[in-house]
Design an enzyme around this catalytic site. Structure first.
Site, PDB file in Angstrom:
ATOM      1  N   HIS A   1       0.833  -1.209   0.000  1.00  0.00           N
ATOM      2  CA  HIS A   1       0.000   0.000   0.000  1.00  0.00           C
ATOM      3  C   HIS A   1       0.863   1.253   0.000  1.00  0.00           C
ATOM      4  O   HIS A   1       1.592   1.507   0.959  1.00  0.00           O
ATOM      5  CB  HIS A   1      -0.906  -0.034   1.227  1.00  0.00           C
ATOM      6  CG  HIS A   1      -1.853   1.108   1.334  1.00  0.00           C
ATOM      7  ND1 HIS A   1      -1.800   2.026   2.366  1.00  0.00           N
ATOM      8  CD2 HIS A   1      -2.885   1.484   0.542  1.00  0.00           C
ATOM      9  CE1 HIS A   1      -2.766   2.902   2.211  1.00  0.00           C
ATOM     10  NE2 HIS A   1      -3.438   2.610   1.113  1.00  0.00           N
TER      11      HIS A   1
ATOM     12  N   HIS B   1      -0.470  10.806  -2.528  1.00  0.00           N
ATOM     13  CA  HIS B   1      -1.842  10.474  -2.126  1.00  0.00           C
ATOM     14  C   HIS B   1      -2.733  11.705  -1.996  1.00  0.00           C
ATOM     15  O   HIS B   1      -3.841  11.736  -2.521  1.00  0.00           O
ATOM     16  CB  HIS B   1      -1.819   9.719  -0.797  1.00  0.00           C
ATOM     17  CG  HIS B   1      -3.180   9.361  -0.283  1.00  0.00           C
ATOM     18  ND1 HIS B   1      -3.929  10.217   0.515  1.00  0.00           N
ATOM     19  CD2 HIS B   1      -3.934   8.246  -0.467  1.00  0.00           C
ATOM     20  CE1 HIS B   1      -5.075   9.638   0.800  1.00  0.00           C
ATOM     21  NE2 HIS B   1      -5.115   8.446   0.218  1.00  0.00           N
TER      22      HIS B   1
END
Length: 239
Positions: free
Chosen positions: A6, A47
């Protein structure tokens, strides 16, 4: 069960950076998940829409050029990668799950995928594009019918995985806190893979296995792979 790093191996390295990506490749994950934001002239691997949390910069990613963004520190002196750097570092060694965040000019994104496939930097089988923005996924699927897309949700919809099937998705990506056995079973009946995020705790990993989840996104791929291996050894011993 597949293990996806991730934001790279983000539990031990700055998220979405070269070191996190290379570490994920080193430990042999099944896939690497990264996030993409649009700058003024490129796609950046980061992100948040805002620079503040993960970098030394201030302001919105979309307000700067890639060159300007290259001047900020993304952790331990690292830079915010461009999507092309991501393809170059990975060099088709692993599946890339590219999650679209605040992105625009998707024709440019589609063309960049095609160029990297032609250059053999990535294969079609090693690209999975996901997003909470299902409109973008639908546009991309129409533009690139071969593209595997993953429909993200943080809820348990009334019709379970129907929304993902309606998008002709390859997979549905679910919040570990908002998934149950019925959701998993429904996804599989519809021919979808079902992956859960973000799964780090051993108890959660065990629960995802119990549900029949096909893969998990984890910040700690080394530890997660080791735990899964230990479970396999226990099963073999008790068999």
């Amino acid at each position: 069960m597949k293990v996806f790093a991730h934001r790279g191996a983000s539990g031990d390295f700055p998220e979405n950076t070269k070191s996190a990506i290379l570490e994920a490749l080193k430990v042999g994950v099944d896939g690497i998940e990264v996030d993409i934001q649009s700058s003024l002239d490129n796609y950046m691997v980061i992100h948040d829409s805002w620079l503040d949390r993960t970098t030394s910069g201030k302001g919105k990613v979309s307000d700067f050029t890639a060159y300007e963004l290259s001047k900020v520190d993304a952790g331990n002196g690292e830079k915010i990668p461009t999507i092309q750097q991501l393809f170059d570092w990975n060099n088709n060694k692993s599946l890339l799950n590219i999650e679209l965040k605040h992105t625009f000019e998707l024709e440019r994104f589609a063309a960049q995928l095609e160029r990297n496939i032609e250059a053999k930097k990535i294969s079609k089988a090693n690209i999975l594009v996901s997003s909470f923005d299902h409109h973008q996924l639908l546009w991309l699927k129409n533009r690139l019918p071969w593209l595997n897309i993953g429909a993200l949700t943080s809820s348990i919809p009334i019709n379970y995985a129907k929304f993902a099937k309606d998008l002709d998705a390859f997979s549905v990506h679910v919040d570990k806190n908002f998934v149950n056995k019925a959701f998993v079973d429904d996804a599989k009946k519809r021919g979808l893979k079902i992956y859960a995020y973000t799964v780090d705790k051993e108890q959660d990993i065990t629960l995802m296995l119990k549900y029949g989840i096909d893969g998990i996104f984890t910040n700690y791929p080394v530890q997660t792979k080791a735990y899964l291996l230990s479970l396999q050894k226990v099963q073999l011993t008790s068999a």
